[in-house]
Design a protein around this motif. Structure first.
Motif, PDB file in Angstrom:
ATOM      1  N   ALA A 242     -47.675 -12.711  10.567  1.00  0.00           N
ATOM      2  CA  ALA A 242     -48.219 -12.458  11.899  1.00  0.00           C
ATOM      3  C   ALA A 242     -47.238 -11.607  12.693  1.00  0.00           C
ATOM      4  N   ASP A 243     -47.772 -10.793  13.600  1.00  0.00           N
ATOM      5  CA  ASP A 243     -46.926  -9.920  14.417  1.00  0.00           C
ATOM      6  C   ASP A 243     -45.832 -10.707  15.130  1.00  0.00           C
ATOM      7  N   GLU A 244     -46.205 -11.867  15.660  1.00  0.00           N
ATOM      8  CA  GLU A 244     -45.234 -12.657  16.427  1.00  0.00           C
ATOM      9  C   GLU A 244     -44.066 -13.108  15.554  1.00  0.00           C
ATOM     10  N   ALA A 245     -44.344 -13.431  14.313  1.00  0.00           N
ATOM     11  CA  ALA A 245     -43.291 -13.864  13.400  1.00  0.00           C
ATOM     12  C   ALA A 245     -42.343 -12.712  13.079  1.00  0.00           C
ATOM     13  N   VAL A 246     -42.904 -11.511  12.929  1.00  0.00           N
ATOM     14  CA  VAL A 246     -42.063 -10.338  12.667  1.00  0.00           C
ATOM     15  C   VAL A 246     -41.200 -10.039  13.888  1.00  0.00           C
ATOM     16  N   GLU A 247     -41.809 -10.090  15.066  1.00  0.00           N
ATOM     17  CA  GLU A 247     -41.053  -9.838  16.301  1.00  0.00           C
ATOM     18  C   GLU A 247     -39.898 -10.824  16.452  1.00  0.00           C
ATOM     19  N   GLN A 248     -40.163 -12.090  16.165  1.00  0.00           N
ATOM     20  CA  GLN A 248     -39.114 -13.111  16.280  1.00  0.00           C
ATOM     21  C   GLN A 248     -37.990 -12.864  15.275  1.00  0.00           C
ATOM     22  N   GLY A 249     -38.352 -12.455  14.059  1.00  0.00           N
ATOM     23  CA  GLY A 249     -37.330 -12.149  13.059  1.00  0.00           C
ATOM     24  C   GLY A 249     -36.456 -10.989  13.482  1.00  0.00           C
ATOM     25  N   CYS A 250     -37.073  -9.963  14.057  1.00  0.00           N
ATOM     26  CA  CYS A 250     -36.303  -8.812  14.545  1.00  0.00           C
ATOM     27  C   CYS A 250     -35.357  -9.230  15.672  1.00  0.00           C
ATOM     28  N   GLN A 251     -35.864 -10.069  16.578  1.00  0.00           N
ATOM     29  CA  GLN A 251     -35.033 -10.529  17.693  1.00  0.00           C
ATOM     30  C   GLN A 251     -33.846 -11.349  17.189  1.00  0.00           C
ATOM     31  N   GLN A 252     -34.080 -12.126  16.159  1.00  0.00           N
ATOM     32  CA  GLN A 252     -33.011 -12.953  15.581  1.00  0.00           C
ATOM     33  C   GLN A 252     -31.898 -12.072  15.023  1.00  0.00           C
ATOM     34  N   VAL A 253     -32.274 -11.015  14.300  1.00  0.00           N
ATOM     35  CA  VAL A 253     -31.272 -10.110  13.728  1.00  0.00           C
ATOM     36  C   VAL A 253     -30.594  -9.292  14.827  1.00  0.00           C
ATOM     37  N   ALA A 254     -31.385  -8.843  15.797  1.00  0.00           N
ATOM     38  CA  ALA A 254     -30.829  -8.031  16.884  1.00  0.00           C
ATOM     39  C   ALA A 254     -29.828  -8.818  17.722  1.00  0.00           C
TER      40      ALA A 254
ATOM     41  N   GLY B  84     -27.632 -10.596  16.671  1.00  0.00           N
ATOM     42  CA  GLY B  84     -26.338 -10.498  16.008  1.00  0.00           C
ATOM     43  C   GLY B  84     -25.671  -9.139  16.165  1.00  0.00           C
ATOM     44  N   GLY B  85     -26.320  -8.243  16.896  1.00  0.00           N
ATOM     45  CA  GLY B  85     -25.701  -6.949  17.192  1.00  0.00           C
ATOM     46  C   GLY B  85     -26.276  -5.760  16.437  1.00  0.00           C
ATOM     47  N   ASP B  86     -27.193  -5.999  15.513  1.00  0.00           N
ATOM     48  CA  ASP B  86     -27.805  -4.892  14.774  1.00  0.00           C
ATOM     49  C   ASP B  86     -29.070  -4.422  15.487  1.00  0.00           C
ATOM     50  N   VAL B  87     -29.378  -3.137  15.360  1.00  0.00           N
ATOM     51  CA  VAL B  87     -30.601  -2.600  15.949  1.00  0.00           C
ATOM     52  C   VAL B  87     -31.753  -2.781  14.962  1.00  0.00           C
ATOM     53  N   VAL B  88     -32.793  -3.496  15.392  1.00  0.00           N
ATOM     54  CA  VAL B  88     -34.015  -3.626  14.586  1.00  0.00           C
ATOM     55  C   VAL B  88     -35.154  -4.035  15.519  1.00  0.00           C
ATOM     56  N   VAL B  89     -36.257  -3.301  15.439  1.00  0.00           N
ATOM     57  CA  VAL B  89     -37.401  -3.548  16.319  1.00  0.00           C
ATOM     58  C   VAL B  89     -38.705  -3.368  15.547  1.00  0.00           C
ATOM     59  N   ALA B  90     -39.777  -3.948  16.075  1.00  0.00           N
ATOM     60  CA  ALA B  90     -41.119  -3.675  15.562  1.00  0.00           C
ATOM     61  C   ALA B  90     -41.475  -2.247  15.968  1.00  0.00           C
ATOM     62  N   ALA B  91     -41.929  -1.430  15.006  1.00  0.00           N
ATOM     63  CA  ALA B  91     -42.142  -0.009  15.278  1.00  0.00           C
ATOM     64  C   ALA B  91     -43.593   0.441  15.173  1.00  0.00           C
ATOM     65  N   ASN B  92     -44.304  -0.006  14.131  1.00  0.00           N
ATOM     66  CA  ASN B  92     -45.701   0.398  13.929  1.00  0.00           C
ATOM     67  C   ASN B  92     -46.565  -0.831  13.698  1.00  0.00           C
TER      68      ASN B  92
ATOM     69  N   LYS C 204     -30.962  -6.846   6.784  1.00  0.00           N
ATOM     70  CA  LYS C 204     -30.914  -8.249   7.217  1.00  0.00           C
ATOM     71  C   LYS C 204     -32.293  -8.752   7.622  1.00  0.00           C
ATOM     72  N   ALA C 205     -33.044  -7.921   8.337  1.00  0.00           N
ATOM     73  CA  ALA C 205     -34.370  -8.338   8.802  1.00  0.00           C
ATOM     74  C   ALA C 205     -35.304  -8.580   7.622  1.00  0.00           C
ATOM     75  N   CYS C 206     -35.229  -7.739   6.598  1.00  0.00           N
ATOM     76  CA  CYS C 206     -36.069  -7.939   5.408  1.00  0.00           C
ATOM     77  C   CYS C 206     -35.773  -9.294   4.764  1.00  0.00           C
ATOM     78  N   GLU C 207     -34.501  -9.650   4.700  1.00  0.00           N
ATOM     79  CA  GLU C 207     -34.124 -10.944   4.119  1.00  0.00           C
ATOM     80  C   GLU C 207     -34.662 -12.099   4.964  1.00  0.00           C
ATOM     81  N   VAL C 208     -34.494 -11.971   6.286  1.00  0.00           N
ATOM     82  CA  VAL C 208     -34.964 -13.023   7.197  1.00  0.00           C
ATOM     83  C   VAL C 208     -36.483 -13.172   7.110  1.00  0.00           C
TER      84      VAL C 208
END
Length: 304
Positions: free
Chosen positions: A144-156, A158-166, A184-188
């Protein structure tokens, strides 16, 4: 923003693809079969100052993957296919990322002669941003979109840049960011339950904060270009809402470089506003497949 309003029940939405839909030999048939398309393709070479059509017709996959070639080629092919269908009168339009420029031409906001230099400038600015701030993208399937967004926020966090893009369709969301952030986001996200997390063969972190340096270069070009009121609503990527006002369209076009492409939401909004048939103009058939997944009761196809 133009207020959302219902349209005729059989309203046609014309949609335009973005980077990644190119293929060797693209637009050759259009050139041979349509006088209007042939004139436009020839004009493109004059505007750009190099033989784009030769690369489109005869170039290899590798030739067409160069950003300075890919973006103009997809744009030119898309608009050529649109002008080759004079009876195609859209009630509304939208384009996926780069495809938004094609949509603006179809809606009369930009002339082809004004839009192509903007597309070329956008490609150059994005390439420069990729070199300044290396990054990549990955497709996340089955979450689900929300789960992906939360995963990106979790990695971000930690200081890395990662966002939902498309936001391509339910269960398919592309993320963008630094190489480390994407890894990292792919692993999470796989640990969260994603069916697949696929790194994409792209040259940079499109639609992320790492594209910020491209905005200044594109802003200058946009400010020098005439934008007219749209003949029909343009559903823009940044907010999935219909626009006709030139000032709003310009601001959204610029914001698009660092903001996510809200394609799922755009198709849903067009369907809600009366579009029951979606016609894809441009190379490939990717958007037709996405429309079918987003709104299964709508019909989607391409021009003959």
């Amino acid at each position: 923003m133009t207020p959302s309003h219902p349209t005729d029940a059989a309203a046609v939405a014309v949609v335009f693809p973005g980077q990644g839909s190119q293929f060797p030999g693209m637009a050759r048939e259009l050139f041979e079969q349509s006088e209007a398309a042939r004139a436009l393709l020839t004009q493109a070479n004059d505007i750009l100052g190099f033989n784009l059509t030769k690369l489109m017709f005869e170039g290899t996959d590798e030739d067409l993957r160069r950003t300075d070639v890919t973006q103009p080629a997809v744009f030119v092919h898309s608009v050529a296919q649109f002008v080759a269908q004079p009876d195609l009168q859209p009630a509304m339009v939208a384009g996926h990322s780069l495809g938004e420029f094609s949509a603006l031409v179809a809606a009369g906001v930009l002339t082809f002669a004004d839009a192509l230099p903007l597309v070329a400038r956008r490609a150059q600015a994005m390439q420069a941003a990729c070199e300044e701030q290396p990054g990549t993208m990955a497709a996340i399937l089955g979450l689900a979109d929300e789960a992906v967004e939360q995963g990106c926020q979790q990695v971000a966090a930690g200081g890395d840049v990662v966002v939902a893009a498309n936001y391509n369709c339910p269960g398919q969301l592309v993320i963008s960011g630094s190489t480390a952030g994407i890894t990292k986001a792919c692993e999470v996200l796989k640990a969260t339950g994603a069916k697949r997390a696929l790194p994409l063969p792209v040259g940079g972190a499109f639609h992320s904060p790492l594209m910020q340096s491209a905005q200044a270069a594109l802003a200058e070009a946009i400010e020098r270009t005439t934008f007219s009121p749209a003949r029909c609503p343009v559903y823009q990527n940044v907010d999935a809402a219909p626009h006709t006002d030139p000032a709003e369209i310009k601001a959204n076009l610029l914001a698009q470089l660092t903001a996510p492409v809200r394609w799922t939401q755009s198709v849903q909004a067009m369907f809600r506003d009366g579009a029951t048939h979606f016609v894809e103009c441009g190379p490939g058939k990717v958007l037709q497949g996405l429309v079918n997944k987003i709104e299964p009761t709508a019909t989607a196809g391409s021009v003959a």
